[in-house]
Design a protein around this motif. Structure first.
Motif, PDB file in Angstrom:
ATOM      1  N   GLN A   1       0.828  -1.201   0.000  1.00  0.00           N
ATOM      2  CA  GLN A   1       0.000   0.000   0.000  1.00  0.00           C
ATOM      3  C   GLN A   1       0.867   1.258   0.000  1.00  0.00           C
ATOM      4  O   GLN A   1       0.542   2.243  -0.667  1.00  0.00           O
ATOM      5  CB  GLN A   1      -0.936   0.003   1.202  1.00  0.00           C
ATOM      6  CG  GLN A   1      -1.939   1.146   1.167  1.00  0.00           C
ATOM      7  CD  GLN A   1      -2.955   1.050   2.267  1.00  0.00           C
ATOM      8  OE1 GLN A   1      -2.640   0.669   3.392  1.00  0.00           O
ATOM      9  NE2 GLN A   1      -4.183   1.402   1.963  1.00  0.00           N
ATOM     10  N   ALA A   2       1.975   1.245   0.724  1.00  0.00           N
ATOM     11  CA  ALA A   2       2.876   2.395   0.732  1.00  0.00           C
ATOM     12  C   ALA A   2       3.477   2.617  -0.660  1.00  0.00           C
ATOM     13  O   ALA A   2       3.600   3.757  -1.112  1.00  0.00           O
ATOM     14  CB  ALA A   2       3.979   2.198   1.773  1.00  0.00           C
ATOM     15  N   LYS A   3       3.841   1.535  -1.326  1.00  0.00           N
ATOM     16  CA  LYS A   3       4.373   1.654  -2.680  1.00  0.00           C
ATOM     17  C   LYS A   3       3.322   2.218  -3.626  1.00  0.00           C
ATOM     18  O   LYS A   3       3.626   3.048  -4.488  1.00  0.00           O
ATOM     19  CB  LYS A   3       4.877   0.298  -3.166  1.00  0.00           C
ATOM     20  CG  LYS A   3       6.150  -0.156  -2.445  1.00  0.00           C
ATOM     21  CD  LYS A   3       6.499  -1.595  -2.688  1.00  0.00           C
ATOM     22  CE  LYS A   3       6.819  -1.913  -4.107  1.00  0.00           C
ATOM     23  NZ  LYS A   3       7.265  -3.315  -4.281  1.00  0.00           N
ATOM     24  N   GLN A   4       2.072   1.790  -3.453  1.00  0.00           N
ATOM     25  CA  GLN A   4       0.991   2.313  -4.285  1.00  0.00           C
ATOM     26  C   GLN A   4       0.761   3.793  -3.990  1.00  0.00           C
ATOM     27  O   GLN A   4       0.532   4.584  -4.905  1.00  0.00           O
ATOM     28  CB  GLN A   4      -0.295   1.516  -4.053  1.00  0.00           C
ATOM     29  CG  GLN A   4      -0.233   0.123  -4.622  1.00  0.00           C
ATOM     30  CD  GLN A   4      -1.445  -0.723  -4.244  1.00  0.00           C
ATOM     31  OE1 GLN A   4      -2.147  -0.436  -3.275  1.00  0.00           O
ATOM     32  NE2 GLN A   4      -1.672  -1.781  -5.007  1.00  0.00           N
ATOM     33  N   ALA A   5       0.840   4.187  -2.727  1.00  0.00           N
ATOM     34  CA  ALA A   5       0.674   5.592  -2.356  1.00  0.00           C
ATOM     35  C   ALA A   5       1.775   6.444  -2.974  1.00  0.00           C
ATOM     36  O   ALA A   5       1.530   7.565  -3.430  1.00  0.00           O
ATOM     37  CB  ALA A   5       0.671   5.735  -0.835  1.00  0.00           C
ATOM     38  N   ALA A   6       2.990   5.908  -3.023  1.00  0.00           N
ATOM     39  CA  ALA A   6       4.109   6.641  -3.621  1.00  0.00           C
ATOM     40  C   ALA A   6       3.889   6.865  -5.114  1.00  0.00           C
ATOM     41  O   ALA A   6       4.358   7.858  -5.675  1.00  0.00           O
ATOM     42  CB  ALA A   6       5.415   5.886  -3.385  1.00  0.00           C
ATOM     43  N   ASN A   7       3.151   5.956  -5.735  1.00  0.00           N
ATOM     44  CA  ASN A   7       2.865   6.065  -7.170  1.00  0.00           C
ATOM     45  C   ASN A   7       1.530   6.751  -7.443  1.00  0.00           C
ATOM     46  O   ASN A   7       1.079   6.779  -8.586  1.00  0.00           O
ATOM     47  CB  ASN A   7       2.860   4.663  -7.811  1.00  0.00           C
ATOM     48  CG  ASN A   7       4.235   4.052  -7.811  1.00  0.00           C
ATOM     49  OD1 ASN A   7       5.229   4.741  -7.975  1.00  0.00           O
ATOM     50  ND2 ASN A   7       4.302   2.746  -7.628  1.00  0.00           N
TER      51      ASN A   7
ATOM     52  N   ARG B   1       1.553   8.642   5.949  1.00  0.00           N
ATOM     53  CA  ARG B   1       0.748   7.755   6.796  1.00  0.00           C
ATOM     54  C   ARG B   1       0.953   6.304   6.383  1.00  0.00           C
ATOM     55  O   ARG B   1       1.093   5.425   7.234  1.00  0.00           O
ATOM     56  CB  ARG B   1      -0.727   8.143   6.698  1.00  0.00           C
ATOM     57  CG  ARG B   1      -1.636   7.204   7.460  1.00  0.00           C
ATOM     58  CD  ARG B   1      -2.826   7.913   8.043  1.00  0.00           C
ATOM     59  NE  ARG B   1      -3.822   6.998   8.588  1.00  0.00           N
ATOM     60  CZ  ARG B   1      -3.684   6.317   9.721  1.00  0.00           C
ATOM     61  NH1 ARG B   1      -2.581   6.432  10.421  1.00  0.00           N
ATOM     62  NH2 ARG B   1      -4.644   5.519  10.155  1.00  0.00           N
ATOM     63  N   ALA B   2       0.974   6.047   5.095  1.00  0.00           N
ATOM     64  CA  ALA B   2       1.174   4.677   4.600  1.00  0.00           C
ATOM     65  C   ALA B   2       2.534   4.138   5.040  1.00  0.00           C
ATOM     66  O   ALA B   2       2.639   2.974   5.436  1.00  0.00           O
ATOM     67  CB  ALA B   2       1.048   4.645   3.080  1.00  0.00           C
ATOM     68  N   ILE B   3       3.553   4.975   5.004  1.00  0.00           N
ATOM     69  CA  ILE B   3       4.886   4.553   5.429  1.00  0.00           C
ATOM     70  C   ILE B   3       4.901   4.262   6.927  1.00  0.00           C
ATOM     71  O   ILE B   3       5.469   3.266   7.374  1.00  0.00           O
ATOM     72  CB  ILE B   3       5.944   5.605   5.043  1.00  0.00           C
ATOM     73  CG1 ILE B   3       6.145   5.579   3.518  1.00  0.00           C
ATOM     74  CG2 ILE B   3       7.260   5.368   5.774  1.00  0.00           C
ATOM     75  CD1 ILE B   3       7.022   6.689   2.983  1.00  0.00           C
ATOM     76  N   ALA B   4       4.257   5.107   7.708  1.00  0.00           N
ATOM     77  CA  ALA B   4       4.204   4.883   9.159  1.00  0.00           C
ATOM     78  C   ALA B   4       3.496   3.576   9.486  1.00  0.00           C
ATOM     79  O   ALA B   4       3.951   2.812  10.349  1.00  0.00           O
ATOM     80  CB  ALA B   4       3.505   6.061   9.843  1.00  0.00           C
TER      81      ALA B   4
END
Length: 66
Positions: free
Chosen positions: A15-21, A30-33
């Motif tokens: 999900q964090a990778k998707q948020a980055a994209n 928030r996704a990274i945390a």
């Protein structure tokens, strides 16, 4: 069924990778945390093989914060 915490960590990193994209409806910070917390929780309760994969997930997460 497998290790639930491991599965959650994998999902959180994805999900964090998707948020980055720009492909997720969540703020990147928030996704990274969430992913960092999930990785930490999973690491303490994982087998050696899972820990190796969790380290890889951590490296992927680290690349998002550079």
């Amino acid at each position: 069924m497998g290790n639930r915490l491991f599965q959650e960590a994998r999902k959180a990193v994805m999900q964090a990778k998707q948020a980055a994209n720009g492909q997720a409806d969540i703020d990147l910070d928030r996704a990274i945390a969430i992913a960092k917390n999930a990785l930490s929780s999973a690491y303490a309760h994982s087998s050696l093989a899972e820990k190796a994969q969790l380290r890889q997930f951590q490296e992927e997460l680290d690349q998002l914060t550079q």
